[in-house]
Design a protein around this motif. Sequence first.
Motif, mmCIF file in Angstrom:
data_model
loop_
_atom_site.group_PDB
_atom_site.id
_atom_site.type_symbol
_atom_site.label_atom_id
_atom_site.label_comp_id
_atom_site.label_asym_id
_atom_site.label_seq_id
_atom_site.Cartn_x
_atom_site.Cartn_y
_atom_site.Cartn_z
ATOM 1 N N LEU A 114 0.692 -1.039 0.041
ATOM 2 C CA LEU A 114 -0.020 0.025 0.049
ATOM 3 C C LEU A 114 0.802 1.201 0.009
ATOM 4 N N SER A 115 2.068 1.250 0.367
ATOM 5 C CA SER A 115 2.925 2.536 0.279
ATOM 6 C C SER A 115 3.638 2.709 -0.764
ATOM 7 N N SER A 116 3.845 3.802 -1.315
ATOM 8 C CA SER A 116 4.736 4.095 -2.484
ATOM 9 C C SER A 116 6.191 3.863 -2.268
ATOM 10 N N ALA A 117 6.386 3.673 -1.122
ATOM 11 C CA ALA A 117 7.940 3.422 -0.726
ATOM 12 C C ALA A 117 8.135 2.863 0.758
ATOM 13 N N CYS A 118 8.934 2.045 1.071
ATOM 14 C CA CYS A 118 9.065 1.748 2.597
ATOM 15 C C CYS A 118 10.669 1.231 2.806
ATOM 16 N N GLY A 119 11.113 1.336 4.007
ATOM 17 C CA GLY A 119 12.242 0.840 4.241
ATOM 18 C C GLY A 119 12.618 0.931 5.685
ATOM 19 N N HIS A 120 13.966 0.781 6.133
ATOM 20 C CA HIS A 120 14.273 0.828 7.471
ATOM 21 C C HIS A 120 15.590 1.332 7.511
ATOM 22 N N ARG A 121 16.036 2.161 8.376
ATOM 23 C CA ARG A 121 17.380 2.637 8.637
ATOM 24 C C ARG A 121 17.842 2.577 10.149
ATOM 25 N N ARG A 122 19.277 2.132 10.406
ATOM 26 C CA ARG A 122 19.566 2.286 11.750
ATOM 27 C C ARG A 122 19.768 3.675 12.408
ATOM 28 N N THR A 123 19.544 3.775 13.626
ATOM 29 C CA THR A 123 19.438 5.037 14.222
ATOM 30 C C THR A 123 20.515 4.949 15.405
ATOM 31 N N ALA A 124 20.988 5.904 16.090
ATOM 32 C CA ALA A 124 21.807 5.842 17.118
ATOM 33 C C ALA A 124 21.347 4.790 18.343
ATOM 34 N N ASP A 125 19.748 4.643 18.418
ATOM 35 C CA ASP A 125 19.362 4.180 19.423
ATOM 36 C C ASP A 125 18.476 2.842 19.065
ATOM 37 N N GLY A 126 18.777 2.522 17.805
ATOM 38 C CA GLY A 126 18.187 1.328 17.300
ATOM 39 C C GLY A 126 17.750 1.458 15.746
ATOM 40 N N LYS A 127 16.437 1.385 15.526
ATOM 41 C CA LYS A 127 16.075 1.384 14.091
ATOM 42 C C LYS A 127 14.958 2.538 13.950
ATOM 43 N N ALA A 128 14.623 2.952 12.576
ATOM 44 C CA ALA A 128 13.355 3.606 12.164
ATOM 45 C C ALA A 128 12.823 2.664 10.948
ATOM 46 N N VAL A 129 11.753 2.468 10.801
ATOM 47 C CA VAL A 129 10.907 1.854 9.911
ATOM 48 C C VAL A 129 9.887 2.826 9.156
ATOM 49 N N TRP A 130 9.990 3.246 8.013
ATOM 50 C CA TRP A 130 9.238 4.130 7.311
ATOM 51 C C TRP A 130 8.465 3.792 6.274
ATOM 52 N N PHE A 131 7.552 4.492 5.970
ATOM 53 C CA PHE A 131 6.978 4.535 4.487
ATOM 54 C C PHE A 131 6.653 5.752 4.225
ATOM 55 N N THR A 132 6.154 5.792 2.747
ATOM 56 C CA THR A 132 5.719 7.068 2.211
ATOM 57 C C THR A 132 4.490 6.858 1.380
ATOM 58 N N LEU A 133 3.587 7.765 1.326
ATOM 59 C CA LEU A 133 2.406 7.952 0.719
ATOM 60 C C LEU A 133 2.138 8.987 -0.020
ATOM 61 N N PRO A 134 1.862 9.104 -1.873
ATOM 62 C CA PRO A 134 1.635 10.090 -2.167
ATOM 63 C C PRO A 134 0.680 11.040 -1.768
ATOM 64 N N ALA A 135 0.679 12.412 -2.224
ATOM 65 C CA ALA A 135 -0.589 13.245 -2.105
ATOM 66 C C ALA A 135 -1.664 12.724 -2.604
ATOM 67 N N ARG A 136 -2.825 12.890 -2.189
ATOM 68 C CA ARG A 136 -3.991 12.619 -3.104
ATOM 69 C C ARG A 136 -4.321 13.859 -4.151
ATOM 70 N N PRO A 137 -4.649 13.814 -5.043
ATOM 71 C CA PRO A 137 -5.125 14.758 -5.973
ATOM 72 C C PRO A 137 -6.394 15.551 -5.354
ATOM 73 N N GLN A 138 -6.100 16.856 -5.246
ATOM 74 C CA GLN A 138 -7.489 17.589 -4.970
ATOM 75 C C GLN A 138 -8.111 18.084 -5.913
ATOM 76 N N PRO A 139 -9.474 17.947 -5.501
ATOM 77 C CA PRO A 139 -10.608 18.493 -6.415
ATOM 78 C C PRO A 139 -10.353 19.721 -6.765
ATOM 79 N N ALA A 140 -10.798 20.100 -7.940
ATOM 80 C CA ALA A 140 -10.535 21.422 -8.722
ATOM 81 C C ALA A 140 -11.848 22.422 -8.291
#
Length: 148
Positions: free
Chosen positions: A122-148
């Motif tokens: 369902l996401s447009s992109a997802c992944g994970h990265r290490r952080t100083a204290d553990g990890k971050a898991v992330w996802f992105t979603l695209p903006a919905r088109p706005q009605p005219a």
Amino acid sequence: MNGPALPDPTPGPAAWRITLPHTTAAVPLARALVRTVLADVETPADSETAELLTAELVANAVEHTSGDSPIGLVVEMLPSGCQVEVHDDDPEPPGDLTPPLPDSMPDPWQEHGRGLLLLRSLSSACGHRRTADGKAVWFTLPARPQPA
């Protein structure tokens, strides 16, 4: 950070950060923050999808990390949509975050792993990265088109 979620004061895209308890109570709190943020911006991503994926990531962080270290949630508005990150103190990467193959069918009887399948699907992109204290898991979603 404790207390209410506040917009990040640094210039650039708006971001909200909150510290959540390491309990199942974190899931509805995270959903509420995402819902509120996306309702308050001009070009939001799909709020229901964002809430669902955030709930899956927070639930995974609660279930798969030990101890009572808090869980971090970051919601960032991007020109192209939004990105959500869930931070925990376990440096181990999550399960498979590669996009599913078009003709692959998940096992409907499998008890675990559907959250990451939803994330990948369902996401447009997802992944994970290490952080100083553990990890971050992330996802992105695209903006919905706005009605005219």
